[in-house]
Scaffold this motif. Sequence first.
Motif, mmCIF file in Angstrom:
data_model
loop_
_atom_site.group_PDB
_atom_site.id
_atom_site.type_symbol
_atom_site.label_atom_id
_atom_site.label_comp_id
_atom_site.label_asym_id
_atom_site.label_seq_id
_atom_site.Cartn_x
_atom_site.Cartn_y
_atom_site.Cartn_z
ATOM 1 N N GLU A 334 10.323 23.372 77.105
ATOM 2 C CA GLU A 334 9.962 22.190 76.316
ATOM 3 C C GLU A 334 10.109 20.920 77.157
ATOM 4 O O GLU A 334 9.289 20.004 77.078
ATOM 5 N N ASP A 337 7.217 20.299 79.187
ATOM 6 C CA ASP A 337 5.967 20.158 78.428
ATOM 7 C C ASP A 337 5.099 21.395 78.523
ATOM 8 O O ASP A 337 3.864 21.327 78.574
ATOM 9 N N GLY A 338 5.746 22.565 78.568
ATOM 10 C CA GLY A 338 5.018 23.826 78.571
ATOM 11 C C GLY A 338 4.760 24.361 79.967
ATOM 12 O O GLY A 338 4.843 23.628 80.956
ATOM 13 N N THR A 382 -1.118 27.938 77.853
ATOM 14 C CA THR A 382 0.021 27.051 78.050
ATOM 15 C C THR A 382 1.040 27.364 76.966
ATOM 16 O O THR A 382 0.772 27.149 75.771
ATOM 17 N N ASN A 384 4.624 27.143 74.898
ATOM 18 C CA ASN A 384 5.761 26.283 74.602
ATOM 19 C C ASN A 384 7.059 27.062 74.804
ATOM 20 O O ASN A 384 7.027 28.232 75.215
ATOM 21 N N LYS A 419 6.042 24.490 87.686
ATOM 22 C CA LYS A 419 5.992 23.289 86.850
ATOM 23 C C LYS A 419 7.084 22.293 87.245
ATOM 24 O O LYS A 419 6.871 21.073 87.215
ATOM 25 N N GLN A 428 12.058 12.771 82.580
ATOM 26 C CA GLN A 428 11.824 14.214 82.530
ATOM 27 C C GLN A 428 12.808 14.939 83.440
ATOM 28 O O GLN A 428 13.358 15.983 83.075
#
Length: 622
Positions: A334, A337-338, A382, A384, A419, A428
């Motif tokens: 999360e 953002d996936g 994508t 979650n 990611k 973030q």
Amino acid sequence: MKQVMRKFKRGKGWARYLYILVISLYIISYVFFAKSIISLNGIETALRYILLVIFVLILLLYIFVNFTKICQKKYKHVLISSIIMIIVVVFFSFSAKVIDFLYNKISSLSKNDSLNYKTNLIVLNDTKYDDNLILGMIEDENDYEGYTLANKLIKKYNVTNKIKTYDNYFDMLYDLYERKIGGVFISGSYKTIYSTESDFSNIGLETKVVYDISEKKENDSSSLNTSNKKLDEPFTILILGVDSEYDELDASAAFNGDTLILATFNPNTLNATLFSIPRDTYVPITCRNNAYSKINSSAAYGTECVTSTIENLTGIDIDYFVKINFKGVVDLVEALDGIEVDVEEPDFRYNHGYDCNGKVCEQNSDRLWGKYTIFIEPGISTLNGEQALAYARCRGLYAISDLARNKHQQDVILAIAKKIATINSYSQFENILNTVSKNISTNMSTDQILSSYKIIKKMLGNMLNDEDFINIQKTYLEVYNMNVYISSGRISSALGYYEASLKDIVKTMNINLGNEDATLIKTFSYSINETYEPVIAGKGLTQGITNTTLPSFISQSKETAKKYCDENSIDCSFTYIDENSQYYSDDIAEDLITYQSVSAGTLVRNINSIDFYIKGASVLLD
């Protein structure tokens, strides 16, 4: 000098006070900044110290120049330079805060000081506890929770019940369920440890805790923290999945051994190998005198037992371990953002009786079905946080079960790593660090973790040059199904592995560590009509069965059993029995075997002789 000081004192008061204030703030903030930046051991050492020296020179320059300007009554210069210095002070304060935050979060990953051990006295839900119940306890004095802490619980609560001792937890739990005993002393993490066994899948719902006791003790894995390696040389790391009931990971969290991934990493080449070990692989458990069992059972005895068992299996020394809380995967994904994953199409429609309707479906992070069920469309998606965890856990929809789940876990780990490399905001980054620090623990020291800076820098350089930031070599252990003896005549399914497959995986990992030279490939063929598949170490190699287990010969003929004994070099005797024998059975036909002295599921390599009893005349046969 006195004349110079008089000129300074004649300067405007606000300029002098500003001058002194700025110097004071600069020195204070610089001290905190210097303390923080010095703590970043191994990160751009020369650059950090050059930077500190430059900031000292800036201060000295400010002191000298602005002292002169105040004496000369050139206050505009004093004001402008002071504003610049205040900006530097703000920079010092912010940087020190960020560095301290980073350092504290990294330090919190090394949760190795002590562990909280817990022992429960449990009974079945419909059992009323009283002093007349017989209680089961493990007899192994080296089992801290099952024996030592259990005895402390007895003393603390003045338990006077009769105690029956066992040499393993399975026999004890079976006797509890069959009501041969009324309660058992067992680890406080028993729900996590034993719910993966089909016979105890609902143990958390079917039992209740009567008494419990907890105690802090030196970390069972502290002896593993002996590697002096920094992360700028090839190393191995064992990834342990912790199926915690909570969304944070305590250092003492037990784990069920469902996720065991041995990884190697070479920082010089940025090559990594991932070896997912199926949970049901049947191997010697080192902390149990090399008694054979499913490898996930080693998790009940602590990190050190798991580590030594895998080292014994592979012959590869493990430098570090990392425990990852499964539920923390939800928060991490999360925060990112996936993640993008190519979701494998399921082989079956139903998962534990639940209709998935062609999709991947699994329980949510709280292991709930119904309206909480997580659905995922096959193909590139994508995901979650909940979907990523569900996909990493799912095995019931795939024909190869555990092996499919192992592959999915590797895919999720790779997607998360890719990611993370794209983080572009401090908020973030802070979010991810908070999530990681709560849900990961390791035996790496803070300095060892910080030494990964050079690797990360190199990875980011690759990305800027449009190259892969890391190369991951996947592996696949070829296995076969086998039935194994677990206790009291009970049989369970397990996985044997092919020796050739394991050897290929181990060789690949040793090459990545620099312990072996790679085999030079001199020929290569390629067809435009065939889809190129990357080489997966161990896949397709099915030579060399490592373990076979004894089948059941009950209701079989003497000839069948004798042939098997001859083929496996086992000394076998055959005895005819009548109705007076304890091994006689009305349900078995004449001249067929009614009993064998060695239980089915026992490893053939451990059998020297077997006695068979045959229904018929009471005659001893040669």
